[in-house]
Enzyme design. Structure first.
Site: not given
Ligand code: GLY
Length: 378
Positions: A138, A160, A202, A244, A254, A259, A263, A266, A270, A283
């Site tokens: 966990r 993430k 990025e 960031k 998010e 946040r 994106n 993106h 994607h 990417h």
């Molecule tokens: N790559 C987008 C984020 O970390 O929210």
């Protein structure tokens, strides 16, 4: 113990804090210090007795091995037990099968709640190893040692983690923050050019979404960045990580929409990656084209003027990235975009720029405008 990235004790590291209360952590940006990262990890996780290194096989010998040696050396009278494994490079490793294999391996290696997972690799390994760390017993602590530019400026920061389902990227995962992120620009010396340039997409993104001055700096320093000039690179990485860290600090999960600005490009990107066939475009390449589509959409909606698109286009070109996708097909891309995690109640939402350095989250856009944005990049 206070860690210093070079023998003389002088610190040539830049430090950026990700401000998340009790989950706050540092990003350390250095050059030529991987063989001292064991010390850095041990000094920030003083009670560590078992380190579990999960490396991308492409960087295992060059960068994971020196890191393992430094972990073994740092223990002294209380040696740290180190287990290491590697996974194949590439997106297919972010699978349920690989995730299960790593959990089994951790158990067989005597892992327990106090083990510390150390991810050495790009976004694939960071996401996968991070999710293993989030899940094993966990949740155990983990450390990010990103070895691609893209991972240094984006995926290793912000917690993430996750894996892909056969039909949808990053659909399963957890927010699980690292305890520290250790960046060494020297590891980029073994990164192929195309992958390096992909990371610059990025970096450009941060200029467009948050920082007009940084965007201007990038316009003046694109050549130095393409040439991998270390001072320029460290400046670009630090600026990107600061942006960031600020955004993640304000909206870790998010939920407020803040946040989501990360994106930018993106949602289109994607869908470009998926319809081109995964692995055809990197990417960052897909994000570069996606940013062009998003800027086009903003102009179409009269939110921004043409100069924005032209400046962005010129910078993307100067960084050796593509701005067009000849197979851009709205009929193929739209269904993929509808599966995006940012879709709310069946409605597409986009991060769109109003000027360089300022973006908005915009919903309720006519499908016809999205179609025009897609075909604009052919
Ligand atoms: N790559 C987008 C984020 O970390 O929210």
């Amino acid at each position: 113990m206070v860690w210093s990235p070079n023998e003389s004790g002088e610190s040539n590291a830049s430090r950026v804090e990700v401000p998340l209360g009790e989950r706050s952590y540092l990003i350390e940006i250095t050059s030529g210090a991987v063989d001292r990262f064991g010390e850095a990890i041990a000094s920030s996780l003083e009670d560590m007795t078992h380190a579990v290194v999960i490396a991308d096989e492409a960087v295992d010998a060059d960068w994971a091995e020196p890191l393992v040696k430094s972990l073994v050396a740092v223990g002294g009278e209380n040696p740290i037990r180190v287990s290491k494994t590697s996974v194949p490079s590439g997106e297919p490793s972010k699978s349920i099968a690989q995730f299960e294999k790593l959990l089994g391996w951790m158990l067989d290696s005597g892992g327990d709640r106090r083990s510390v997972v150390i991810a050495v690799g790009g976004g694939v390994v960071g996401d996968l190893a991070g999710y293993v760390a989030a899940s094993f017993t966990r949740g155990v602590r983990f450390v990010q040692v990103p070895t691609t530019l893209l991972a240094m400026v984006d995926s290793s920061v912000g917690g993430k983690t996750g894996i892909n389902l056969p039909a949808a990227k990053n659909m399963v995962g957890a927010f699980w923050q690292p305890s520290i992120v250790l960046i060494d620009t020297e590891v980029l010396s073994t990164l192929p050019d195309r992958s390096y340039r992909s990371g610059l997409a990025e970096v450009i993104k941060y200029g467009v979404i948050e920082d007009a001055e940084f965007f201007q700096w990038l316009e003046s320093n694109a050549r130095a960045l393409i040439d991998r000039d270390d001072a320029a690179l460290r400046c670009a990485i630090e600026k990107s990580c600061r942006c960031k860290a600020r955004v993640v600090g304000e909206d870790e999960r998010e939920t407020s929409g803040r946040r989501a600005i990360l994106n930018y490009g993106h949602t289109f990107g994607h869908a470009i990656e998926a319809t081109a066939g995964y692995g055809t475009l990197l990417h960052g390449e897909a994000v570069a084209i996606g940013m062009q589509m998003a800027a086009h959409l903003a102009i179409d909606l009269k939110m921004a003027d043409r100069t924005l698109l032209d400046r962005q286009n010129a910078l993307i070109h100067a960084c050796g990235l593509p701005t067009t996708f000849e197979n851009a097909d709205p009929d193929e891309m739209l269904p993929v975009m509808m599966r995006d995690k940012k879709v709310a109640h069946g409605k597409l939402r986009f991060i769109l720029p109003t000027e360089i350095g300022v973006v908005d989250l915009v919903g309720g856009i006519e499908e016809s405008a999205v179609r025009r944005a897609i075909t604009s990049a052919r």
